[in-house]
Write a protein that holds these residues in place. Structure first.
Motif, PDB file in Angstrom:
ATOM      1  N   UNK A 111      33.581 -13.832  72.652  1.00 43.60           N
ATOM      2  CA  UNK A 111      32.696 -11.770  72.897  1.00 43.60           C
ATOM      3  C   UNK A 111      32.919 -11.932  73.749  1.00 43.60           C
ATOM      4  N   UNK A 112      33.648 -12.547  74.913  1.00 43.67           N
ATOM      5  CA  UNK A 112      34.690 -11.864  75.865  1.00 43.67           C
ATOM      6  C   UNK A 112      36.342 -10.839  75.695  1.00 43.67           C
ATOM      7  N   UNK A 113      36.261 -11.488  74.261  1.00 38.93           N
ATOM      8  CA  UNK A 113      38.057 -10.873  73.758  1.00 38.93           C
ATOM      9  C   UNK A 113      37.684  -9.435  73.599  1.00 38.93           C
ATOM     10  N   UNK A 114      39.136  -8.828  73.649  1.00 38.18           N
ATOM     11  CA  UNK A 114      38.821  -7.835  73.673  1.00 38.18           C
ATOM     12  C   UNK A 114      39.623  -7.561  72.145  1.00 38.18           C
ATOM     13  N   UNK A 120      51.281  -9.985  74.882  1.00 39.03           N
ATOM     14  CA  UNK A 120      50.906  -9.162  76.304  1.00 39.03           C
ATOM     15  C   UNK A 120      49.612  -9.638  77.047  1.00 39.03           C
ATOM     16  N   UNK A 121      48.247  -9.099  75.402  1.00 40.44           N
ATOM     17  CA  UNK A 121      47.352  -9.890  75.946  1.00 40.44           C
ATOM     18  C   UNK A 121      46.818 -11.268  75.630  1.00 40.44           C
ATOM     19  N   UNK A 122      47.798 -12.031  74.960  1.00 39.11           N
ATOM     20  CA  UNK A 122      48.034 -13.749  74.697  1.00 39.11           C
ATOM     21  C   UNK A 122      45.952 -14.172  74.188  1.00 39.11           C
ATOM     22  N   UNK A 123      45.592 -15.322  74.395  1.00 44.24           N
ATOM     23  CA  UNK A 123      44.647 -15.388  73.683  1.00 44.24           C
ATOM     24  C   UNK A 123      42.556 -14.684  74.613  1.00 44.24           C
ATOM     25  N   UNK A 124      43.553 -13.844  75.395  1.00 43.75           N
ATOM     26  CA  UNK A 124      42.365 -12.769  74.811  1.00 43.75           C
ATOM     27  C   UNK A 124      42.349 -11.557  74.321  1.00 43.75           C
ATOM     28  N   UNK A 125      42.405 -11.998  73.718  1.00 42.45           N
ATOM     29  CA  UNK A 125      42.803 -10.232  72.979  1.00 42.45           C
ATOM     30  C   UNK A 125      42.965 -10.674  71.584  1.00 42.45           C
ATOM     31  N   UNK A 179      37.122  -0.885  68.416  1.00 45.04           N
ATOM     32  CA  UNK A 179      38.093  -1.358  69.509  1.00 45.04           C
ATOM     33  C   UNK A 179      37.832  -1.347  71.105  1.00 45.04           C
ATOM     34  N   UNK A 180      38.406  -1.906  71.538  1.00 47.74           N
ATOM     35  CA  UNK A 180      38.244  -1.581  72.977  1.00 47.74           C
ATOM     36  C   UNK A 180      40.236  -0.911  73.305  1.00 47.74           C
ATOM     37  N   UNK A 181      40.785  -0.737  72.784  1.00 43.91           N
ATOM     38  CA  UNK A 181      42.230  -0.564  72.622  1.00 43.91           C
ATOM     39  C   UNK A 181      42.793  -0.034  71.598  1.00 43.91           C
ATOM     40  N   UNK A 182      44.139   0.436  71.850  1.00 45.42           N
ATOM     41  CA  UNK A 182      44.368   1.709  70.911  1.00 45.42           C
ATOM     42  C   UNK A 182      45.127   2.402  70.877  1.00 45.42           C
ATOM     43  N   UNK A 183      46.437   1.647  70.318  1.00 44.89           N
ATOM     44  CA  UNK A 183      48.069   1.625  70.388  1.00 44.89           C
ATOM     45  C   UNK A 183      48.475   2.595  69.271  1.00 44.89           C
ATOM     46  N   UNK A 184      48.787   3.455  69.457  1.00 39.45           N
ATOM     47  CA  UNK A 184      49.511   4.265  67.705  1.00 39.45           C
ATOM     48  C   UNK A 184      51.293   5.097  68.804  1.00 39.45           C
ATOM     49  N   UNK A 185      51.436   5.122  67.593  1.00 40.25           N
ATOM     50  CA  UNK A 185      53.092   6.122  68.000  1.00 40.25           C
ATOM     51  C   UNK A 185      53.448   6.957  68.392  1.00 40.25           C
ATOM     52  N   UNK A 197      53.939  -1.481  79.854  1.00 43.57           N
ATOM     53  CA  UNK A 197      53.588  -1.136  80.809  1.00 43.57           C
ATOM     54  C   UNK A 197      51.844  -0.461  80.825  1.00 43.57           C
ATOM     55  N   UNK A 198      52.007   0.047  79.967  1.00 42.30           N
ATOM     56  CA  UNK A 198      51.278   1.049  79.723  1.00 42.30           C
ATOM     57  C   UNK A 198      49.583  -0.123  79.327  1.00 42.30           C
ATOM     58  N   UNK A 199      49.884  -0.856  78.780  1.00 46.53           N
ATOM     59  CA  UNK A 199      49.186  -1.717  77.756  1.00 46.53           C
ATOM     60  C   UNK A 199      48.682  -2.966  78.366  1.00 46.53           C
ATOM     61  N   UNK A 200      49.261  -3.168  79.514  1.00 43.40           N
ATOM     62  CA  UNK A 200      49.556  -3.899  80.518  1.00 43.40           C
ATOM     63  C   UNK A 200      48.285  -3.266  81.225  1.00 43.40           C
ATOM     64  N   UNK A 201      48.093  -2.211  82.091  1.00 40.79           N
ATOM     65  CA  UNK A 201      47.728  -1.504  82.589  1.00 40.79           C
ATOM     66  C   UNK A 201      46.060  -1.385  82.353  1.00 40.79           C
ATOM     67  N   UNK A 202      46.410  -1.238  80.197  1.00 43.02           N
ATOM     68  CA  UNK A 202      44.765  -0.994  80.221  1.00 43.02           C
ATOM     69  C   UNK A 202      43.731  -2.178  80.151  1.00 43.02           C
ATOM     70  N   UNK A 203      45.291  -3.296  79.188  1.00 45.87           N
ATOM     71  CA  UNK A 203      43.831  -4.516  79.544  1.00 45.87           C
ATOM     72  C   UNK A 203      43.567  -5.451  80.690  1.00 45.87           C
ATOM     73  N   UNK A 204      44.314  -4.939  82.101  1.00 45.81           N
ATOM     74  CA  UNK A 204      43.996  -5.363  83.579  1.00 45.81           C
ATOM     75  C   UNK A 204      42.273  -4.906  83.472  1.00 45.81           C
ATOM     76  N   UNK A 205      42.035  -3.422  83.336  1.00 48.05           N
ATOM     77  CA  UNK A 205      40.811  -2.180  83.470  1.00 48.05           C
ATOM     78  C   UNK A 205      39.750  -2.839  82.745  1.00 48.05           C
ATOM     79  N   UNK A 206      40.180  -3.746  81.277  1.00 44.09           N
ATOM     80  CA  UNK A 206      39.180  -3.735  80.854  1.00 44.09           C
ATOM     81  C   UNK A 206      38.647  -5.205  81.189  1.00 44.09           C
TER      82      UNK A 206
END
Length: 313
Positions: free
Chosen positions: A40-43, A59-64, A93-99, A152-161
């Motif tokens: 349930x904690x997975x992003x 970047x997310x590893x096992x948490x995402x 989705x908690x996080x979305x990344x696009x081009x 870098x932005x993805x890592x910051x977003x994951x830290x916030x989430x």
């Protein structure tokens, strides 16, 4: 007496077995609860393309948990059409990344129709805006620098989430940086062995990497005219064909995801003229690591140029 002793021993054994069973069930229940809590904690992250999906996984590893919507080089991103299932994935989705820059323009209306207060959206075109080419070339994933800015932005977003695992995300971002080292190494090897080349392409998919190599990118107009399945003018086609026939360039790059008569004719003309031709894609192979994908294609270019030199020598 013997019977009574055996009865007590049997009763004691049954009691011990029941205690062991209860303890086992308790431990199993705690394990299941922990596993459920972890699940349930997975992003939940959604990447428009697998190039970004690979980066999020690192970047997310096992948490995402990551879903890449485009993950096959057999699909032309410019001709892709979304479906309701993708809308549901974006909604959750908690996080979305696009081009961005229109490369995955089909994502924008889907994001608008699936508004979410908790969802974080990252566009590579915004993360690396200072590195975007003046012609607004949308193939940003071929720039390691733009990919790193996006990471870098993805890592910051994951830290916030997920602040609990912030240290993991920072460490994994460093690991992603390290995965780019072989890409730069392959670039340097290619420059050392084949410097100052003049190259062209059927479409401008590889332009960021060509710039990183320091190669002259010729016949830019027909590349952009051919992008998005647009039809270049007869004059553009004639000029390009003549350049290939006269070997005015050292290398032709073509997009493996574009299948039409013009592309096939251009590749055939280049091969007949003895110009090395190498196919690249906008999407890594399913499950392929981003850096490995880049290195594989750089190695293919290196090998094609080596082979051409050997024939001329």
């Amino acid at each position: 007496m013997v019977s009574s002793h055996r009865s007590r021993r049997s009763s004691s054994a049954v009691h011990a077995g029941q205690v062991f069973l209860r303890r086992t069930l308790t431990l199993l229940a705690l394990f299941c609860l922990g596993a459920t809590a972890q699940a349930q904690a997975a992003i939940h992250a959604v990447a428009a393309e697998s190039s970004y999906g690979s980066m999020i996984e690192t970047i997310g590893g096992d948490h995402v948990e990551v879903v890449s919507l485009l993950d096959s080089p057999d699909v032309n991103p410019h001709a892709f059409r979304a479906d309701p299932q993708i809308a549901r994935q974006l909604q959750d989705a908690d996080l979305v990344v696009l081009n961005g820059l229109g490369f995955d323009g089909w994502m924008e209306p889907l994001l608008e129709s699936t508004q979410s207060d908790k969802r974080q959206v990252i566009r590579a075109s915004e993360a690396g805006s200072h590195l975007v080419m003046a012609d607004q070339n949308p193939h940003l994933f071929y720039s390691p620098r733009i990919m790193l800015a996006t990471a870098s932005r993805v890592a910051s977003a994951l830290e916030t989430l997920d602040p609990q695992h912030a240290a993991d995300y920072r460490a994994n971002l460093d690991a992603f940086k390290q995965t780019l080292a072989p890409v730069y190494s392959a670039v340097q090897d290619l420059i050392a062995d084949h410097p100052n080349l003049s190259v062209t392409a059927t479409v401008p998919v590889y332009s960021y990497m060509i710039a990183l190599l320091g190669y002259a990118n010729r016949y830019h107009d027909i590349q952009f005219a051919s992008m998005d399945n647009h039809q270049p003018s007869a004059r553009q086609v004639a000029t390009f064909t003549q350049a290939l026939e006269q070997r005015s360039v050292d290398l032709l790059i073509y997009n493996q995801q574009v299948h039409n008569r013009l592309t096939e004719s251009q590749v055939a003309t280049a091969k007949q003229a003895g110009i090395p031709t190498v196919g690249v894609s906008a999407i890594p192979l399913h499950g392929e690591d981003y850096a490995a994908w880049q290195v594989r294609q750089l190695d293919a270019i290196h090998a094609a140029l080596d082979k051409a030199d050997a024939k001329r020598g």
